[in-house]
Design a protein around this motif. Structure first.
Motif, mmCIF file in Angstrom:
data_model
loop_
_atom_site.group_PDB
_atom_site.id
_atom_site.type_symbol
_atom_site.label_atom_id
_atom_site.label_comp_id
_atom_site.label_asym_id
_atom_site.label_seq_id
_atom_site.Cartn_x
_atom_site.Cartn_y
_atom_site.Cartn_z
ATOM 1 N N GLU A 179 10.897 -0.612 46.763
ATOM 2 C CA GLU A 179 10.901 0.851 46.810
ATOM 3 C C GLU A 179 9.696 1.430 46.053
ATOM 4 O OE1 GLU A 179 13.615 2.927 48.046
ATOM 5 O OE2 GLU A 179 14.445 1.122 48.959
ATOM 6 N N GLU A 180 9.319 0.779 44.957
ATOM 7 C CA GLU A 180 8.199 1.225 44.123
ATOM 8 C C GLU A 180 7.661 0.025 43.375
ATOM 9 O OE1 GLU A 180 7.308 4.536 40.597
ATOM 10 O OE2 GLU A 180 9.257 4.495 41.572
ATOM 11 N N TYR B 10 3.733 8.737 45.398
ATOM 12 C CA TYR B 10 3.798 8.601 46.845
ATOM 13 C C TYR B 10 2.406 8.806 47.435
ATOM 14 C CZ TYR B 10 5.029 9.640 51.691
ATOM 15 O OH TYR B 10 5.109 9.638 53.063
ATOM 16 N N THR C 287 9.238 12.401 47.204
ATOM 17 C CA THR C 287 9.318 13.322 46.068
ATOM 18 C C THR C 287 8.655 12.752 44.809
ATOM 19 O OG1 THR C 287 11.486 12.477 45.384
ATOM 20 C CG2 THR C 287 11.452 14.324 46.939
ATOM 21 N N SER C 288 8.255 11.495 44.844
ATOM 22 C CA SER C 288 7.638 10.846 43.689
ATOM 23 C C SER C 288 6.164 11.250 43.564
ATOM 24 C CB SER C 288 7.720 9.325 43.839
ATOM 25 O OG SER C 288 6.949 8.681 42.846
ATOM 26 N N GLN D 105 18.544 1.828 41.963
ATOM 27 C CA GLN D 105 17.457 0.866 41.969
ATOM 28 C C GLN D 105 17.491 0.049 40.692
ATOM 29 O OE1 GLN D 105 13.912 3.223 42.347
ATOM 30 N NE2 GLN D 105 14.315 3.719 44.474
ATOM 31 N N GLN E 189 16.289 -1.719 45.792
ATOM 32 C CA GLN E 189 17.600 -1.085 45.921
ATOM 33 C C GLN E 189 18.686 -2.055 45.478
ATOM 34 O OE1 GLN E 189 18.074 0.775 49.687
ATOM 35 N NE2 GLN E 189 20.188 1.288 49.356
ATOM 36 N N SER F 40 4.983 4.456 45.480
ATOM 37 C CA SER F 40 6.399 4.659 45.765
ATOM 38 C C SER F 40 6.565 5.079 47.216
ATOM 39 C CB SER F 40 6.970 5.732 44.845
ATOM 40 O OG SER F 40 8.300 6.039 45.193
ATOM 41 N N ASN G 177 21.440 9.247 46.047
ATOM 42 C CA ASN G 177 20.271 8.383 46.197
ATOM 43 C C ASN G 177 20.657 6.941 45.882
ATOM 44 O OD1 ASN G 177 18.601 10.645 46.658
ATOM 45 N ND2 ASN G 177 18.481 10.991 44.456
ATOM 46 N N ASP H 263 9.145 6.956 48.060
ATOM 47 C CA ASP H 263 9.901 8.208 47.950
ATOM 48 C C ASP H 263 8.940 9.398 48.012
ATOM 49 O OD1 ASP H 263 11.654 10.267 47.424
ATOM 50 O OD2 ASP H 263 11.974 9.718 45.325
#
Length: 86
Positions: free
Chosen positions: A40-41, A18, A14-15, A65, A52, A10, A62, A12
Motif C-alpha cells: 500500500e505504501e 501519492y 489522500t496521502s 495496515q 493490508q 503511497s 479504511n 492512497d
C-alpha cells in the motif's frame, strides 16, 4: 520523469506521498528479496512497507495496515533487464 522510483510512495490518493504519474507508469516492489504485489505504501530510506492486514477495517472503514521493516527495492515495471524471474 526520473528513471528511479520515488523514495516514498503511497497508493492512497489522500496521502501526501501519492504520485499518480509514477503509479501509472507501474511500480514493482522487492521486499527482503521477494517480489510483493500487495504493498500500500513504501519508504526506501526508512526501510519499510505497509500492507493490508487481512479484511480488518478501522472505524472509518479504511483497511488496517501493518508496517514491515526490511530492505525495500522499488523498480519501474517493464524496465530493461527486469524479467521477474526471481
Amino acid at each position: 520523469m526520473a528513471d528511479t522510483p520515488p523514495d516514498r510512495l503511497s497508493i492512497d490518493p489522500t496521502s501526501p506521498y501519492y504520485d499518480g504519474d509514477a503509479l501509472a507508469r507501474g511500480i514493482g516492489i522487492r521486499f527482503k528479496g521477494e517480489k510483493k504485489t500487495n504493498v500500500e505504501e513504501y519508504c526506501v530510506s526508512e526501510g519499510w512497507i505497509k500492507v493490508q492486514a487481512g479484511k480488518a477495517r478501522d472505524r472509518r472503514g479504511n483497511p488496517l495496515q501493518i508496517k514491515l521493516k526490511g530492505a525495500v527495492e522499488p523498480y519501474f515495471e517493464g524496465e530493461a533487464g527486469e524479467t521477474g524471474a526471481n
